[in-house]
Design an enzyme around this catalytic site. Structure first.
Site, PDB file in Angstrom:
ATOM      1  N   HIS A  63      24.790  65.885  63.454  1.00 30.35           N
ATOM      2  CA  HIS A  63      24.587  65.537  62.049  1.00 30.35           C
ATOM      3  C   HIS A  63      24.799  66.749  61.149  1.00 30.35           C
ATOM      4  O   HIS A  63      25.407  66.640  60.081  1.00 30.35           O
ATOM      5  CB  HIS A  63      23.183  64.971  61.839  1.00 30.35           C
ATOM      6  CG  HIS A  63      22.951  63.663  62.526  1.00 30.35           C
ATOM      7  ND1 HIS A  63      23.852  62.626  62.492  1.00 30.35           N
ATOM      8  CD2 HIS A  63      21.888  63.221  63.262  1.00 30.35           C
ATOM      9  CE1 HIS A  63      23.380  61.595  63.174  1.00 30.35           C
ATOM     10  NE2 HIS A  63      22.192  61.931  63.649  1.00 30.35           N
ATOM     11  N   HIS A  66      17.549  61.529  58.045  1.00 33.73           N
ATOM     12  CA  HIS A  66      18.313  60.809  59.059  1.00 33.73           C
ATOM     13  C   HIS A  66      18.330  59.323  58.760  1.00 33.73           C
ATOM     14  O   HIS A  66      19.371  58.663  58.847  1.00 33.73           O
ATOM     15  CB  HIS A  66      17.722  61.051  60.453  1.00 33.73           C
ATOM     16  CG  HIS A  66      18.474  60.351  61.536  1.00 33.73           C
ATOM     17  ND1 HIS A  66      18.268  59.014  61.852  1.00 33.73           N
ATOM     18  CD2 HIS A  66      19.446  60.780  62.372  1.00 33.73           C
ATOM     19  CE1 HIS A  66      19.083  58.661  62.836  1.00 33.73           C
ATOM     20  NE2 HIS A  66      19.803  59.712  63.170  1.00 33.73           N
TER      21      HIS A  66
END
Length: 258
Positions: free
Chosen positions: A92, A29
């Site tokens: 995501h 991330h």
């Protein structure tokens, strides 16, 4: 991909040079906490140790370099499997990573997120033990509980995945495990602790369900009433799980060319 497999097979029979397998690209991330990048790099090294000869690279969704588009650009038209260092489905996994893959020239497969999976549960358990958790006796079991602290997402599939992990961890520990979130979902860790205490659960630990240190992990640890575990980090089981997701993504190709 098929050409790679043909070259690999012919190389094993004829003694020609074996082509490199598709790269495993860990997709982190990203975090402003420098410990996060250090942790992911350590995890990369453990993966390389487990599978020598496998190219292992790193790309971030945001905040850290290299960013995923840059990692993919460096691959050119090569083959890669993207392994998200994410613990559940969400924006995501469903949007950001596929869009980056589609915009690149590389031939890309995308693996599923790391969770839920039993290897994550074992890692959570070992991190709790490292933090001081001990198996409760019959009496303590009635007053013990764990809060599984996760990042949180507005995507309902993410909550489904986190609840499944909580159920698996509850079975492993023999005490209730309640999911809680740092953002975008409820309850918060503080609210989960308060609700458990109201039910007579006075021995409450917080299990940090984060792949690496960062702001959310720190906030959740701060909200713990007592014992709180470290993030999953570069635990050996995490390296095995990343390779497992890589192999799963490769399985359709291997089956098609068998």
């Amino acid at each position: 991909m098929t050409a790679y497999l043909m070259n690999r097979n012919s190389g094993s029979r004829l003694g020609t040079r074996r082509a490199a397998p598709p790269a495993l690209v860990l997709v982190g991330h990203g975090s402003r906490d420098p410990r996060a990048l250090s942790t992911v790099r350590t995890l990369m090294e453990r993966i390389r140790e487990l599978r020598p000869g496998l190219p292992v690279q790193l790309g971030h969704i945001e905040l850290n370099e290299p960013l995923l588009p840059d990692t993919l650009a460096a691959l050119g038209t090569g083959d890669a499997v993207l392994v998200p260092l994410l613990l559940s489905r969400g924006h995501h996994v469903k949007r950001d990573i596929p869009e980056a893959a589609a915009a690149s020239s590389a031939r890309v497969r995308i693996a599923g997120p790391l969770g839920p999976h039993p290897l994550l549960v074992e890692t959570l358990y070992e991190r709790l033990v490292e933090a001081g958790w001990r198996a409760p006796d019959v009496v303590e079991r009635r007053t013990s509980a764990v809060v599984l602290a996760a990042a949180g997402s507005r995507d309902p599939d993410a909550a489904v995945d986190t609840r499944r992990t909580a159920g698996l961890l509850a079975h492993r520990l023999g005490v209730p495990v309640v999911p809680a979130y740092a953002s975008a979902a409820t309850p918060t860790v503080t609210d989960a602790v308060r609700a458990l205490a109201a039910r007579g659960r006075s021995r409450i630990a917080v299990a940090s369900y984060f792949t690496a240190p960062g702001r959310f992990a720190t906030e959740c640890t701060t909200a713990a009433p007592g014992l709180a575990s470290a993030p999953l980090g570069a635990h050996p089981a995490m390296a095995h799980l990343a390779l497992h997701r890589y192999d799963q993504a490769m399985a359709p190709t291997l089956a098609a060319t068998a």
